[in-house]
Write a protein that holds these residues in place. Sequence first.
Motif, PDB file in Angstrom:
ATOM      1  N   GLU A  14      14.114 -26.718 -20.895  1.00  0.00           N
ATOM      2  CA  GLU A  14      13.004 -26.927 -21.821  1.00  0.00           C
ATOM      3  C   GLU A  14      13.363 -26.408 -23.212  1.00  0.00           C
ATOM      4  O   GLU A  14      13.123 -27.069 -24.225  1.00  0.00           O
ATOM      5  N   ASP A  30       3.940 -36.965 -26.306  1.00  0.00           N
ATOM      6  CA  ASP A  30       3.372 -36.076 -25.308  1.00  0.00           C
ATOM      7  C   ASP A  30       2.413 -36.848 -24.396  1.00  0.00           C
ATOM      8  O   ASP A  30       2.354 -38.077 -24.453  1.00  0.00           O
ATOM      9  N   MET A  31       1.651 -36.153 -23.585  1.00  0.00           N
ATOM     10  CA  MET A  31       0.759 -36.813 -22.626  1.00  0.00           C
ATOM     11  C   MET A  31      -0.339 -37.628 -23.285  1.00  0.00           C
ATOM     12  O   MET A  31      -0.873 -38.551 -22.690  1.00  0.00           O
ATOM     13  N   LYS A  32      -0.663 -37.295 -24.521  1.00  0.00           N
ATOM     14  CA  LYS A  32      -1.689 -38.032 -25.265  1.00  0.00           C
ATOM     15  C   LYS A  32      -1.069 -39.085 -26.170  1.00  0.00           C
ATOM     16  O   LYS A  32      -1.720 -39.628 -27.041  1.00  0.00           O
ATOM     17  N   ASN A  33       0.231 -39.330 -25.987  1.00  0.00           N
ATOM     18  CA  ASN A  33       1.007 -40.318 -26.738  1.00  0.00           C
ATOM     19  C   ASN A  33       1.123 -39.973 -28.226  1.00  0.00           C
ATOM     20  O   ASN A  33       1.269 -40.842 -29.065  1.00  0.00           O
ATOM     21  N   PRO A  39       7.986 -30.885 -26.067  1.00  0.00           N
ATOM     22  CA  PRO A  39       7.531 -31.370 -24.757  1.00  0.00           C
ATOM     23  C   PRO A  39       7.824 -30.338 -23.669  1.00  0.00           C
ATOM     24  O   PRO A  39       8.767 -29.561 -23.775  1.00  0.00           O
ATOM     25  N   THR A  40       7.021 -30.353 -22.648  1.00  0.00           N
ATOM     26  CA  THR A  40       7.300 -29.478 -21.508  1.00  0.00           C
ATOM     27  C   THR A  40       8.353 -30.147 -20.627  1.00  0.00           C
ATOM     28  O   THR A  40       8.495 -31.378 -20.618  1.00  0.00           O
ATOM     29  N   ARG A  42       8.268 -30.358 -17.475  1.00  0.00           N
ATOM     30  CA  ARG A  42       7.551 -31.150 -16.465  1.00  0.00           C
ATOM     31  C   ARG A  42       7.256 -32.554 -16.988  1.00  0.00           C
ATOM     32  O   ARG A  42       7.432 -33.544 -16.273  1.00  0.00           O
ATOM     33  N   TRP A  43       6.799 -32.662 -18.231  1.00  0.00           N
ATOM     34  CA  TRP A  43       6.485 -33.958 -18.809  1.00  0.00           C
ATOM     35  C   TRP A  43       7.758 -34.808 -18.952  1.00  0.00           C
ATOM     36  O   TRP A  43       7.756 -36.004 -18.670  1.00  0.00           O
ATOM     37  N   VAL A  44       8.840 -34.194 -19.352  1.00  0.00           N
ATOM     38  CA  VAL A  44      10.108 -34.927 -19.481  1.00  0.00           C
ATOM     39  C   VAL A  44      10.552 -35.432 -18.105  1.00  0.00           C
ATOM     40  O   VAL A  44      10.959 -36.585 -17.964  1.00  0.00           O
ATOM     41  N   LEU A  46       8.652 -36.126 -15.544  1.00  0.00           N
ATOM     42  CA  LEU A  46       7.759 -37.228 -15.155  1.00  0.00           C
ATOM     43  C   LEU A  46       8.120 -38.517 -15.884  1.00  0.00           C
ATOM     44  O   LEU A  46       8.060 -39.602 -15.301  1.00  0.00           O
ATOM     45  N   CYS A  47       8.509 -38.409 -17.135  1.00  0.00           N
ATOM     46  CA  CYS A  47       8.871 -39.604 -17.908  1.00  0.00           C
ATOM     47  C   CYS A  47      10.173 -40.238 -17.416  1.00  0.00           C
ATOM     48  O   CYS A  47      10.393 -41.427 -17.604  1.00  0.00           O
TER      49      CYS A  47
END
Length: 86
Positions: A14, A30-33, A39-40, A42-44, A46-47
Amino acid sequence: MVMTCSLMIYAALEHRIRQSLRQKDLSFPDMKNKSSQNPTARWVFLCFSGIHELSVGDETPLIINLQPPQQTILEALGKRYLGIYS
């Protein structure tokens, strides 16, 4: 001990992603586009879940479903990662 090592690797990745995005003046949605340079991990992760490797016989495997946001992270991480996903 395994959990501690896992969290250290997670935090290091991270940190490296965030640092590279700032240095190269890139952003990642990010999660809200919204564009973000923080970025976290976790989000990376998931992407990157929709990327697949297609292998046919002895030919070089192809990476499919690689989108521009994922390409941004690979550019930020460097040539080694681009080589793996190209």
